[in-house]
Motif scaffolding. Structure first.
Motif, mmCIF file in Angstrom:
data_model
loop_
_atom_site.group_PDB
_atom_site.id
_atom_site.type_symbol
_atom_site.label_atom_id
_atom_site.label_comp_id
_atom_site.label_asym_id
_atom_site.label_seq_id
_atom_site.Cartn_x
_atom_site.Cartn_y
_atom_site.Cartn_z
ATOM 1 N N ASN B 476 0.803 -1.151 -0.225
ATOM 2 C CA ASN B 476 0.116 0.052 0.113
ATOM 3 C C ASN B 476 0.750 1.252 -0.091
ATOM 4 O OD1 ASN B 476 -2.193 -1.588 0.294
ATOM 5 N ND2 ASN B 476 -1.858 -1.810 2.555
ATOM 6 N N GLN B 477 0.240 2.355 -0.542
ATOM 7 C CA GLN B 477 0.867 3.365 -0.564
ATOM 8 C C GLN B 477 1.407 4.114 0.958
ATOM 9 O OE1 GLN B 477 -1.046 6.861 -2.976
ATOM 10 N NE2 GLN B 477 0.040 8.284 -1.827
ATOM 11 N N ARG B 607 14.661 -18.232 12.509
ATOM 12 C CA ARG B 607 15.507 -18.731 12.216
ATOM 13 C C ARG B 607 15.314 -20.115 12.283
ATOM 14 N NH1 ARG B 607 21.146 -17.491 14.790
ATOM 15 N NH2 ARG B 607 20.123 -18.456 16.548
ATOM 16 N N PHE B 700 8.061 -21.996 17.511
ATOM 17 C CA PHE B 700 7.244 -20.929 17.531
ATOM 18 C C PHE B 700 6.470 -20.644 15.855
ATOM 19 C CE2 PHE B 700 9.885 -19.616 21.124
ATOM 20 C CZ PHE B 700 8.959 -19.429 21.726
ATOM 21 N N ASP B 707 -0.358 -4.664 8.234
ATOM 22 C CA ASP B 707 -0.533 -3.329 7.355
ATOM 23 C C ASP B 707 -0.068 -2.053 8.005
ATOM 24 O OD1 ASP B 707 -1.194 -3.721 4.313
ATOM 25 O OD2 ASP B 707 -2.471 -5.211 5.475
ATOM 26 N N ASN B 708 -0.460 -2.436 9.545
ATOM 27 C CA ASN B 708 -0.167 -1.396 10.579
ATOM 28 C C ASN B 708 1.294 -1.515 11.252
ATOM 29 O OD1 ASN B 708 -2.777 -0.655 10.262
ATOM 30 N ND2 ASN B 708 -3.432 -1.413 12.075
ATOM 31 N N ASP B 710 2.481 -3.790 12.763
ATOM 32 C CA ASP B 710 2.517 -4.581 13.882
ATOM 33 C C ASP B 710 3.160 -6.084 13.653
ATOM 34 O OD1 ASP B 710 1.068 -2.649 15.351
ATOM 35 O OD2 ASP B 710 -0.846 -3.523 14.824
ATOM 36 N N ASN B 716 0.068 -10.321 19.389
ATOM 37 C CA ASN B 716 -0.827 -11.448 19.797
ATOM 38 C C ASN B 716 0.087 -12.543 20.737
ATOM 39 O OD1 ASN B 716 -3.193 -10.524 18.676
ATOM 40 N ND2 ASN B 716 -2.372 -11.265 16.675
ATOM 41 N N GLY B 717 1.373 -12.110 20.939
ATOM 42 C CA GLY B 717 1.834 -13.309 21.612
ATOM 43 C C GLY B 717 2.336 -14.277 20.887
ATOM 44 N N PRO B 718 3.433 -14.845 20.817
ATOM 45 C CA PRO B 718 3.896 -15.973 19.959
ATOM 46 C C PRO B 718 3.157 -17.387 20.128
ATOM 47 C CG PRO B 718 5.593 -15.976 21.727
ATOM 48 C CD PRO B 718 4.356 -14.932 21.871
ATOM 49 N N GLY B 719 2.826 -17.811 19.179
ATOM 50 C CA GLY B 719 2.108 -19.174 19.384
ATOM 51 C C GLY B 719 3.111 -20.250 19.111
ATOM 52 N N VAL B 720 2.933 -21.461 19.734
ATOM 53 C CA VAL B 720 3.988 -22.564 19.552
ATOM 54 C C VAL B 720 3.014 -23.546 18.735
ATOM 55 C CG1 VAL B 720 5.059 -24.612 20.481
ATOM 56 C CG2 VAL B 720 5.215 -22.073 21.348
ATOM 57 N N ASN B 721 3.490 -24.242 17.613
ATOM 58 C CA ASN B 721 2.947 -24.963 16.804
ATOM 59 C C ASN B 721 3.693 -26.436 16.676
ATOM 60 O OD1 ASN B 721 0.848 -23.289 15.939
ATOM 61 N ND2 ASN B 721 2.366 -22.168 14.667
#
Lengths: 552, 1054
Positions: B476-477, B607, B700, B707-708, B710, B716-721
């Motif tokens: 976006n511009q 990483r 993680f 777009d903001n 963030d 949102n806190g890291p998620g672990v998958n």
């Protein structure tokens, strides 16, 4: 000397060879936590990071709430609230959108498969958190119970059967499948655990995660729809009593709030029970035309439109929905129908607005709220054009331009072959407060309020139901109803909760999901098979405990 | 290095002399035209008395009768028989053998000739390589070998090349052969990252780009299981063995310099509308001509393309050195693409050296190469959606737009000039490949060898987009963004072999046993940043790399997986997500003090670091009985860390027999060569599987910036998958293949050829499926009980039409037929693939894989024409009376794999002139013209997108829907005049410093004969697999056009 060096080299080579010989080929943990399979083929020994797993769960929910495809499309586009016409080459998308609106999908539909996989996956992760091996705290477990209940209820609602996996078994084992009362009981159990284990809502930020009230809300929704899931025909009085008491419990810390479109901002209000950090961008831009605020991030995608019959549920002029210079309704419409501004707002008049292109106007302030019909305007009041140079004049009807009449209705409506300007557009989150603000409402007190009204009505107490509905309508600036019927309740939910992921569920509960609507395939009208989505084809091969829903 | 004819006849000099019956010692030197030949065999005819020439080509043989005959042989040369005639010194100059059947084939851990091979093998030496502007080694042998289909994915410099041997064995994308460079098997995974930019990023690069084609001596192709089984689990897709040049033929210090200059231009284009035609058509379809007219007249394809000059310089030095020899080379090449902002630059250095010790019993061989490759990629993407990429945007851009990089068209459309000026994607790759071997001759015929290989690569790709003042495609511009990916890669090899070669009477035994250990370590960092301090692309790239390094280096320890900050991170706060080696909670997310450069507003990095190992034991026995009967047996056991304990080891046996009929007395002289071959074997496949899929791996989740600005794990806190659904039962894909062949030669092998038939069946297909719900995200990689069967016929014919001192003329022709089919697949399991992208085509696809169809089968609605109103109609498949393009899909009896591949080479010399030419053809396949589907319809002209001229006359209604259908499916058959070259060897007196001077002129991609309506039917755009994991083939979408290239070359030897 040279020979010595060589001997050294040879010895080193031999030593190196011995050193690496006969490696056990075991994987070392270089960048992840690794668990090998046990004798049963299970690799589960507890979640390594409970908070991380919960956050991943919320992340999945955010993803489901962000996209206009997937979950949103299944709940809204398959109902009478949205359709996405094919405009020239745009939005054909392999027939995805058309099939949903027309009720012609099948077991290979992409959104159906995607939602099945994603939402069910959430259940597995939460079951792992709940398992004793994960050593989760009671609050963490309560969070997991809530998310699992949300996941299972969503699957039950969409598919009518819920596969459940025992996390201690190998992934190759076949999950058990719950239906009807068994499924409801399982979910209710989760919600009871969540209600007792979760803290009550405190500040606005805390409502991004599950709270006691969010669990109560979800249980109220489960109970309100229970007779649909159990195929019981009519609602059970005790279930309705449960809905009422759950809503009353929520009412202790939440209440209706005036200023409808202010609810859809990332600022504190008294209605929001659960909001998710999902971007509102897709919901804004999927319906806007390319030439509406093109300087803003996102830009319009010119797809999602609503049906004229949905628009006609509101008070106000059938062909015009304008705002006056003061931003007030100019066509007799109620607050919730919003309106089309005749020009943009100066940046100084919009606290929190932005002016990226420096034209003095708040970005996106020319777009308006609610339902956009008729001519649209640029910031300086110039009428906007679509890309072929015709006026950007959103119409009630769909189909070829030459078949549009003076009122914007189409004499021979079609889903394909549409020009850019057909269709009334819907916008609930204003771009004035950010094109992609990560704040979308999942549960809102007005929904709970209407659930209570409905539960009263279904319990035979229509008088109290009417009072509650009129209480809401008064706050929204709509005229009071004189009496209340099933249709009135469904219509009120349509007016209050459009675009909030509930329309399909509501229509099924009121028996209206299989009725005909504009541009639905006539052969599909009246066929109850569409009340449940098909189990994705490959899943039938992978889990013999699943049976395809009837009709597919 | 063309074949010269000066080696006209054998120089059996000094033949005359007094015959003597007295036994004596004979010695001398064996050499070829260039210098001494070590290892040549010298045998007294009719006896077992023999020896081999030493490193300097010297031999000495005692107890030779004065009237005996010596038989001198060396692979690749004509065998010479010389009467001793009582002499004690006999020097022999061997003549190189022109006949194809005598071509040396480097097989795994050894060498043979086509004539003596039992398996389906082929070799192409530098004499026969394709010439011209050659970017990668595969192009050297394109079209030269039957059953080997080599297709460059596009005309992009440095882009990937598909080399497919005998069809596709695997459902997933791993049909690449194993590449072995100077004895080091390379990793199957790319060492060059692909990186996303504004419209995609760089495409997959050719894994062999690090090799200077000029350094290559020969390329051998092992096609069937009896030949590839020595590589066991990595041999299922065939093996390509690349051998680099050594200095062994240099008698005296030799310097060789070659230089070429190439000019490339667009070979085939599309007939797009110009300004006037465009506006006329807009008017024709009822559009607003005035609104569509932006006033200019721009040829956008012309705007983004160019005539590009490229160069290539090579210098080599070879010499005898000490007790051995050495060859050192330096190479530099830079190739510019015919689309702007694309180029490929390569700098290479190589030293190959051999030294002998301990009376030549110990040999040290070293091959060392270093390379640096700089890729510049234009903003192209085969997965580009409604906006298109640079090429798609140029096809569809309104021709009335001004060619102005500051012009912003409305409606989210892309101005190609904006894309070109506001995006940059650069990749730098450094790679070192070292290989050292020590071979010791323990006893006569018994040799032990230790081989160590080290392959290290560091690559960094970065893509930046500056949308600060104008929106750029997906950015976006007001935003500036960048992504980078760095990959480091270390591949270690340690091998020990014991070989034994001895003749017992009429039986020659050639046996080999070995152990090999190979580890593949990969690590890397992905970083994404937004909000740059600078708007200058090159500065942004530096800021991206600099910010990532600075922050990373300021963090303590090595355990962090992710780090990042965004505008919400105060001061020097950095969020770090670490995975601790031990402890109760091993996932830690914390805010720490870290260094920020202040050059980017938001940064997020992730990483990874994984190691995969393979351990192998292997053995091979070759028996040659009476020089007529050949028997080969091979066994390899491979263990892989990619599989769990139950399936860790795979066993891959093979066997083959051959019968040299032409050696039988009863055959007479009709054939100069006649050999029957048959073989069978089992090979495996585990490439591209990913790391440790049999284990539960938790990490993680991924990183991104909204777009903001963030950073997702800060907000949102890291998620672990769980990385993927673990499958403890995962095992090898195994291929059983059978091969039978006949090699023949007539007239002293002047006319020769071979015919092979084969069949291979690959079982336990590894593929990802959505696991039975509920399951973790992504799929579960499992072995499907499904089989892919490939069968085919290959024919190669070589003929030397003329061979005189002044003139030679030879042709080589090959043709192959292959068909494949998937069997045994559950009927509820299917894979949609072959995504078709473009406006309104999200989720659209053209191919489906299911039971009983060939791979890459097209599956779509059958287009039946336009109705009277101009709307498309389709065949009704489901019988509901309506032809619906989405509901009425079916297999349309077409697939993307060519049934027939053919190549024809012509070679001619006349005195000092030489001429060569090469034609290639592919037949029996279809191409989906996704470019036309996306852009060239009436629906697009309505939205002010440009179209091709043929759209003018289409009866199509404006705004008719654009579903995937046979309307855009076309036959792809083509014949390409790929190459023509003329060279002149300047006659030299021999007195000057110059030993040799050659000038050449080469044209590539000269003519294309095809009915395909797109730019070029030889395409394969990776348009996406819709998550199925099944690769895409035969889809044309914004393909980088193949250039026509003219190259002038000069080659001098001092």
């Amino acid at each position: 000397m040279r020979t010595n060096r060589l001997n050294l080299f040879l010895s080193l080579s031999a030593a190196a060879l011995v050193a690496v010989s006969c490696t056990d080929l075991e994987v070392t943990e270089t960048d992840s936590v690794i668990t090998p399979a046990d004798a049963n083929g299970s690799t589960f020994v507890g979640v390594a990071d409970v908070d991380g797993a919960l956050n991943a769960g919320y992340g999945t929910i955010n993803g489901l709430y962000t996209d206009q495809a997937g979950y949103y499309a299944l709940q809204e586009v398959t109902a009478d609230s949205y359709l996405i016409p094919t405009r020239g080459s745009d939005w054909g998308d392999n027939g995805l959108w058309r099939q949903l609106h027309q009720h012609e999908w099948n077991a290979t539909q992409a959104f159906v498969g995607g939602v099945w996989g994603g939402v069910n996956g959430l259940q597995l992760i939460m079951s792992e958190v709940i398992d004793p091996q994960s050593n989760a705290s009671s609050t963490q477990k309560a969070q997991a119970h809530f998310i699992r209940a949300w996941s299972m209820l969503t699957i039950l609602d969409l598919f009518g059967q819920v596969p459940v996996r025992d996390v201690t078994l190998a992934l190759a084992s076949f999950p058990e499948v719950l239906t009807g009362a068994d499924a409801v009981a399982f979910i209710a159990g989760d919600l009871d655990a969540a209600i007792s284990g979760l803290p009550a809502a405190s500040d606005f930020a805390s409502r991004e995660k599950a709270t006691k009230e969010a669990a109560q809300f979800l249980k109220a929704r489960l109970m309100l729809n229970k007779h649909i899931y159990t195929n019981a025909g009519a609602a059970d009085a005790s279930d309705m009593a449960a809905v009422i008491s759950l809503v009353d419990a929520i009412g202790g810390s939440h209440s209706l709030q005036a200023g409808y479109f202010d609810l859809f901002r990332d600022t504190a209000d008294s209605e929001t029970i659960w909001w998710v950090g999902a971007s509102v961008g897709n919901n804004i831009w999927n319906g806007m035309h390319y030439n509406q605020a093109p300087e803003m991030a996102g830009g319009g995608w010119n797809g999602f439109s609503t049906l004229a019959e949905y628009y006609d549920l509101f008070e106000g002029d059938a062909f015009s929905n304008n705002l006056d210079e003061m931003g007030m309704a100019a066509d007799g419409q109620e607050e919730r129908r919003g309106g089309v501004p005749q020009a943009g707002s100066l940046i100084g008049d919009i606290p929190g607005g932005s002016d990226g292109n420096g034209d003095g106007y708040a970005d996106g302030s020319n777009i308006g709220n609610g339902f956009l019909i008729g001519q649209q305007y640029d910031y300086d009041g110039t009428p906007l054009q679509q890309r072929q140079g015709r006026p950007l004049n959103f119409t009630r009807g769909f189909g070829q331009f030459s078949n549009l009449d003076a009122n914007g209705n189409n004499t021979s409506p079609e889903l394909i072959n549409n020009p850019e300007e057909t269709g009334i557009r819907v916008i609930k989150y204003s771009p004035v407060y950010g094109a992609f603000t990560p704040h979308k409402i999942a549960f809102r007190y007005a929904d709970a309020h209407l659930m209570k009204a409905e539960a009263l009505h279904r319990s035979g107490n229509s008088g109290q139901a009417l009072t509650l509905v009129n209480e809401l309508r008064a706050i929204r600036g709509a005229q009071a109803l004189g009496s209340i019927s099933d249709q009135d309740l469904l219509d009120e939910r349509a007016r209050e909760l459009y675009g909030e992921f509930v329309r399909r569920t509501d229509m099924i509960r009121f028996g209206q999901y299989t009725r005909g609507w504009e541009l639905k395939a006539s052969a599909s009208v009246g066929d109850t098979k569409w009340n449940k989505f098909p189990i994705p084809l490959a899943q039938l091969a992978l889990n013999p405990n699943l049976t395809q829903n009837p009709g597919y | 290095m063309k074949i010269t004819l000066r080696k006209g006849l054998l120089l059996f000099a000094a033949i005359l002399g007094m015959a003597s019956a007295q036994a004596q010692t004979v010695s001398g030197t064996i050499s070829d035209a260039n210098g001494p030949l070590p290892g040549a065999s010298v045998l007294v005819k009719g006896t077992t008395n023999g020896t081999q020439s030493d490193f300097d080509g010297n031999y000495s043989l005692s107890n030779v009768s004065g009237d005996a005959t010596l038989v001198v042989s060396y692979i690749g040369f004509k065998t010479a028989e010389i009467s001793v005639n009582g002499r004690s010194t006999i020097n022999v100059v061997l003549e190189e053998d022109l006949q194809a059947l005598d071509e040396v084939v480097i097989i795994g851990y050894g060498a043979t000739t086509v004539k003596d091979a039992t398996g389906a093998v082929a070799a192409v030496t530098s004499d026969d390589f394709n010439v011209g502007a050659i970017a990668s080694p595969e192009q050297l042998i394109q079209g030269k070998v039957a059953g080997v289909q080599i297709s460059s994915n596009s005309g992009e410099p440095g882009a990937g090349i598909a080399l497919n041997i005998r069809g596709s064995n695997s459902i997933r994308s791993n049909n690449n052969p194993l590449y072995v460079v100077d004895g080091v098997p390379l990793s199957g995974e790319s060492n060059v990252p692909t990186i996303g930019g504004a419209t995609g990023g760089n495409s997959a690069r050719n894994p062999l780009n690090f090799i200077n084609p000029n350094d290559i001596e020969s390329i051998s192709i092992l096609k069937d299981a009896s030949a590839t089984a020595i590589y066991g689990s990595r041999g299922a897709n065939g093996v390509v063995i690349i051998t680099t040049k050594s200095g062994k033929t240099a008698n005296e210090p030799t310097i060789e310099y070659s230089s070429s200059l190439s000019v490339s231009s667009l070979a085939n284009g599309l007939d797009l509308l110009d300004r006037d035609q465009f506006l006329a058509l807009v008017g024709n379809v009822g559009g607003d001509v005035q609104a569509a007219d932006a006033g200019a007249n721009t040829d956008w394809v012309d705007y983004i393309s160019r005539t590009a000059a490229s160069q290539n310089q090579n210098i080599s030095y070879s010499s005898k050195l000490g007790n051995g020899h050495i060859r050192a080379t330096l190479g530099y090449g830079k190739q510019f693409g015919i689309i702007k902002n694309s180029s490929f630059e390569r700098i290479t250095g190589r030293i190959n050296a051999t030294q002998r010790y301990l009376d030549d019993k110990l040999t040290l061989n070293v091959q060392a190469s270093v390379s640096r490759v700089n890729d510049e990629a234009a903003p192209l993407s085969s997965t580009a959606g409604f906006r298109g990429d640079l090429i798609g945007a140029a096809y569809s851009a309104n021709p009335t737009w001004p060619a102005d990089p500051n012009y912003l068209p409305g409606g989210s459309l892309i101005n190609p000039a904006v894309l070109l000026t506001r995006t940059q994607t650069l990749t730098n790759t450094e790679r070192a490949l070292l290989n050292a071997s020590l071979e010791y001759e323990i006893a006569d015929g018994l040799k032990a060898k230790v081989n160590a290989g080290y392959d290290e690569s560091r690559s960094l790709a970065a893509s930046v987009t500056n949308a600060s003042d104008i929106a750029v495609a997906g950015v976006n511009q007001g935003q500036t963004r960048g992504n980078m990916q760095a990959i480091e890669f270390t591949n270690r090899l340690l091998e020990a072999t014991l070989s034994y070669n001895k003749t017992f009477g009429a039986v020659n035994v050639d046996a080999l046993a070995g152990y090999s250990f190979q580890s593949f370590a990969r690590s890397g960092t992905f970083a994404t940043a937004a909000g740059f301090a600078s708007n200058d692309l090159s500065t942004m790239r530096d800021q991206l790399i600099n910010s990532t390094r600075t922050t990373r280096n300021s963090l303590q320890g090595e355990n962090f997986q992710q780090f990042g900050y965004d505008p919400s991170s105060a001061g020097s706060n950095v969020v770090v997500n670490s995975i601790l080696p031990t402890g109760d909670n091993r996932f830690i997310s914390e805010t720490v003090r870290g260094d920020k450069t202040g050059l980017v507003a938001a940064l997020a990095a992730d990483r990874f670091n994984v190691v995969d190992d393979i351990q192998s034991y292997f053995a091979r026995v070759n028996l040659t009985i009476a020089d007529k009967y050949l028997v080969t047996g091979t066994m390899r056991a491979d263990g892989s860390s990619r599989f769990g304990p139950a399936n860790q080891y795979g066993y891959f046996p093979s066997g083959a027999v051959a019968w040299k009929l032409s050696e039988e007395d009863f055959m007479g002289d009709a054939f100069s060569t006649l050999k029957l071959r048959a073989g069978a074997g089992v090979t495996g496949n585990q490439e591209g599987l990913g790391h440790a899929l049999y284990l539960r791996r938790e990490r993680f989740g991924g990183v991104g910036i909204s777009d903001n600005y963030d950073v997702n794990f800060i907000i949102n806190g890291p998620g672990v998958n769980v990385v993927s659904n673990p499958n403890p039962d995962l095992k090898w894909e195994s291929t059983i293949s059978y091969n039978a062949g006949i090699d023949f030669g007539f007239n002293d092998d002047k006319f020769s050829g071979s015919l092979d038939v084969y069949q291979s069946n690959t079982d336990d297909q590894i593929i990802g499926l959505p696991a039975a719900a509920p399951a973790f995200g992504g799929s579960i990689i499992l072995n499907l009980p499904a089989e892919i069967e490939n069968k085919g016929v290959e024919l190669a014919l070589n003929n030397i039409w003329a061979s005189t001192e002044d003139m030679t003329f030879s042709t080589a022709f090959n043709i192959s037929y292959n068909e494949n089919i998937v069997t045994g697949l559950n009927e509820n399991i299917y894979f949609e693939t072959g995504a078709v992208n473009g406006p309104g085509l999200s989720g659209a696809y053209a191919q489906r894989l299911s039971n009983n169809v060939p791979l890459f089968s097209f599956y779509m609605a059958e287009f039946t024409g336009f109705d009277s109103s101009g709307f498309p109609t389709y065949a009704d498949v489901d019988g509901n009376g309506v032809g619906d393009p989405d509901a009425d899909k079916k297999y349309v009896d077409a697939d993307a794999l060519p049934d027939v591949n053919a190549g024809l080479s012509l070679n001619m010399t006349y005195k000092n002139w030489d001429f060569s030419s090469y034609f290639t053809g592919q037949f029996g396949f279809y191409v989906y013209n996704g470019t036309a589907n996306a852009y060239f319809t009436k629906a697009n002209i309505v939205t002010s997108r440009n179209v091709t001229t043929n759209v003018f006359n289409e009866p199509e209604a404006v705004g008719s829907s654009l579903a995937v259908s046979t309307r855009f499916l076309e036959k792809g058959d083509f014949i390409r005049w790929q190459n023509a070259s003329i060279g002149y060897n300047v006659p030299l007196s021999g007195d000057g410093v110059l030993d040799n001077l050659r000038l050449s002129l080469t044209g590539q991609n000269l003519l294309l004969f095809t009915d395909y309506s797109g730019v070029d039917p030889e395409v394969s755009a990776a348009t996406g697999d819709l998550g199925s994991g099944v690769p895409t083939s035969g889809i044309d979408y914004n393909s980088f056009p193949r250039p026509r290239t003219i190259t002038f070359g000069i080659n001098a030897r001092f």
